[in-house]
Design a protein around this motif. Structure first.
Motif: not given
Length: 509
Positions: A354-377
């Protein structure tokens, strides 16, 4: 008089740094030499050489270069080349420290460089973008089609910034604009390799590498060659190039990066003890290097040395707070039954992304990997499908989207993406396991067994959380019938030929 001469020498040195050229001072005379023949002296020169070549630099050297450029620009604010150097150094500082707060500073410095640096007639603005912005004023940080400029150093810096933010479409546009202006200049090709790789255009990345190797030599080029060869499944060639890079490294940071690459290649082929040796050698070359600490943690986890692995991950995260390291440590804790510690790391991952997003960084890949196995698929599918639609079609995104679809109960569509992930050629145990589990859910038992066996053959310890599940999946599939499939020469649909249990629903991780 002596003071005046000393100041003149300092100004000449600064001018050489600002221009990004190889230079030495002999008796007060500036001599220019080719990059391959010079040995940069001093932290500013070492960092300048690294930034200009897209090579790794130490944090201390980058800090020295940034301080030197900031001081120079306080009294020379119209020096466009110095602004380009400073902006590129900010990018590298942000990457090296996983500190996205440097990226807006980099953007401002690079835009200032474009604004003050002289341009040729008709140059210095994006064409056809409707912005109405012209050279000498503010320039939009999003590249327009057909952009031309007389300041390629700033454009290469903007391409590096876009890559750091995982905006590979923008990085490609900036890099290609420089290549169109100066196809014989090598500096656009490293950023283009990164951009094409992020977009999943491995053929274009290979062509860019060929051109780079024609135009430039040295350890950074060899390291990029190793990475490109790895993506295409040319593992032996990748090892050879990384080995050459370690032997020809011009700085401790370059040598450590090459050794890290060798460690990653060894770990991926299921040789964690060899990988550990490479990472320890990297830490000897560059003490405390966080990327090497994270690699060492990965190898220790594969060797079953979990306590040491957790300590190394913690040390790496303290120095380089990348979300992917938090995910790896969380999954190691999960595999040990330490649910509370795992959840702490997952929360850390979310906060840093989330902090990285505030500086224009796209972290959707790692967030997607996390959500698939440990959050909301389902949330993972939404994130990763959006990435795919943004043309971020690397094998990593294809694998993650396929796995997220499987975890969300959409196995048939998942298989299409899992297949795309394995097509480019990289021998990844994780990709093979994901594809095998998807095939098992679709009752494609022969293919499932083949890919899960391939995962464990490639690296029997590819994940502390998933490798044990891969072995359980093989046990559930059972053994093939003697004599092979009965319908081997038939034309009908594939029939089950294995002694097996019924496929289980997607596992709850």
């Amino acid at each position: 008089m002596n003071a005046m001469k000393t100041e003149q020498v300092r100004q000449v040195r600064r001018a050489a740094l600002a221009a990004g050229v190889g230079a030495v001072l002999v008796g007060g005379v500036l001599l220019f030499v080719p990059d391959e023949e010079r040995a940069p002296q001093g932290p500013e020169a070492r960092a300048m050489a690294a930034v200009g070549a897209g090579a790794p630099a130490s944090l201390s050297d980058l800090t020295a270069l940034i301080r030197e450029r900031e001081n120079w620009l306080r009294t020379h604010p119209e020096d466009g080349q110095a602004w380009a150097v400073l902006g590129s150094a900010y990018v590298e500082r942000g990457v090296a420290a996983a500190d996205p707060a440097y990226y807006p500073k980099a953007d401002r410095a690079l835009q200032r460089s474009l604004a003050v640096s002289p341009s040729g007639p008709g140059e210095g603005r994006p064409e056809g973008d409707g912005s109405g912005k012209h050279g000498g004023g503010a320039v939009d940080s999003k590249p327009g089609k057909g952009i031309r400029t007389g300041n390629p150093e700033a454009l290469v810096g903007l391409a590096s910034l876009a890559n750091a933010r995982h905006d590979f479409v923008a990085a490609k546009r900036w890099g290609e604009s420089v290549r169109a202006q100066r196809p014989a200049a090598w500096t656009s090709y490293p950023v283009l390799i990164d951009a094409y790789t992020g977009l999943g255009d491995y053929k274009a990345a290979g062509k860019a590498l060929e051109k780079l190797r024609e135009l430039h030599k040295g350890a950074p080029v060899l390291i990029r060659a190793a990475e490109v060869y790895r993506d295409r499944g040319r593992r032996e060639d990748a090892v050879a190039k990384a080995t050459d890079a370690a032997a020809h490294a011009g700085s401790p940071a370059e040598r450590a990066k090459a050794l890290d690459t060798l460690g990653e290649l060894a770990w991926e082929r299921g040789e964690p003890a060899e990988a550990l040796g490479h990472y320890e050698a990297a830490l000897t070359a560059a003490r405390g290097r966080p990327q090497s600490l994270a690699g060492r943690a990965r190898a220790l986890a594969s060797l079953g040395r979990s306590d040491e692995a957790t300590r190394e991950y913690q040390s790496a995260l303290a120095k380089l707070p990348r979300p992917e390291y938090a995910l790896e440590l969380g999954e190691l804790y999960d595999s040990l039954g330490l649910d509370g510690d795992a959840q702490t790391q997952y929360e850390t991952l979310r906060e840093r992304a989330e902090r990285a997003r505030g500086h224009g960084v796209n972290e959707e890949l790692v967030l997607g990997r996390f959500e698939a196995d440990h959050g909301d698929p389902q949330a993972a599918v939404a994130r990763l499908r959006a990435e795919w639609e943004r043309s971020h079609r690397s094998m990593e995104v294809a694998d993650a989207l396929g796995w997220a679809l499987y975890r969300a109960g959409q196995g048939r569509e998942a298989l299409a993406y899992a297949t795309k992930a394995t097509e480019p050629g990289r021998r990844s145990a994780l990709f093979s396991y994901h594809r095998g589990e998807i095939e098992r859910s679709l009752a494609m038992y022969g293919a499932a067994r083949r890919h899960i066996e391939e995962a464990l053959r490639t690296d029997p310890h590819f994940s502390p959380l998933l490798a044990p599940r891969a072995r359980e999946a093989l046990d559930a599939l059972g053994e093939p019938e003697e004599g092979g499939p009965k319908d081997f020469y038939g034309s009908g649909p594939e029939k089950p030929t294995l002694e097996r249990r019924e496929p289980a629903p997607p596992p709850q991780v």
